[in-house]
Write an enzyme that holds these catalytic residues in place. Structure first.
Site, PDB file in Angstrom:
ATOM      1  N   CYS A  32       0.845  -1.279   0.117  1.00  0.00           N
ATOM      2  CA  CYS A  32      -0.037  -0.122   0.218  1.00  0.00           C
ATOM      3  C   CYS A  32       0.907   1.280   0.125  1.00  0.00           C
ATOM      4  O   CYS A  32       1.550   1.394   0.959  1.00  0.00           O
ATOM      5  CB  CYS A  32      -0.997  -0.008   1.327  1.00  0.00           C
ATOM      6  N   CYS A  35      -0.114   3.723   2.789  1.00  0.00           N
ATOM      7  CA  CYS A  35       0.485   3.313   3.901  1.00  0.00           C
ATOM      8  C   CYS A  35       2.005   3.606   4.380  1.00  0.00           C
ATOM      9  O   CYS A  35       2.516   4.109   5.442  1.00  0.00           O
ATOM     10  CB  CYS A  35       0.288   1.926   4.005  1.00  0.00           C
TER      11      CYS A  35
END
Length: 107
Positions: A32, A35
Site C-alpha cells: 500500500c 501506508c
C-alpha cells in the site's frame, strides 16, 4: 517503522485492548503506497507520544481476522482505542495534525 510495535492476532488484546494508555492502531499492508507514505509520520508521532500513548501497526495481510473484526475496507485505516474501546477512526493518509488531535482527545 523503527518505533512502532507490530501487533498480530496473538498479541492484539494484550497490546491494544488491555492497554492502560490510549492506542493508535495503523491497519496497513506492505503493497500500500499511502501506508508507506504515512509510516514516517506515525514514527514521529510515536516518538512524541512516548509514554503517553502507544502507536502500533497491524498488517492486514497477516491479520485478516483483525481487519475483518474492525471492518477495515480501505487502508491505511487508523483506529484510536481507549480502555479497549474504539473512540475514533480515520481512513486514508491523514495530516499529522489530524492524527495528533485525535490522540490528544484521548489523553
Amino acid at each position: 517503522m523503527a518505533n512502532l510495535t507490530s501487533v498480530t492476532s496473538a498479541n492484539f488484546d494484550q497490546e491494544v485492548m488491555n492497554s492502560d494508555k490510549p492506542v493508535l492502531v495503523d491497519f496497513w499492508a506492505e503493497w500500500c503506497g499511502p501506508c508507506k507514505a504515512l509510516s514516517p509520520v506515525l514514527d514521529e508521532i510515536a516518538s512524541e507520544m512516548n509514554g503517553k500513548a502507544n502507536v502500533v501497526k497491524v498488517n492486514v495481510d497477516q491479520a485478516s481476522d483483525l481487519a475483518q473484526k474492525f471492518g477495515i475496507r480501505g487502508i491505511p485505516t487508523l483506529i484510536f482505542f481507549k480502555n479497549g474501546e474504539v473512540k475514533s477512526t480515520l481512513v486514508g493518509n491523514q495530516p499529522k495534525a489530524e492524527i495528533v488531535k485525535n490522540i490528544n482527545s484521548l489523553l
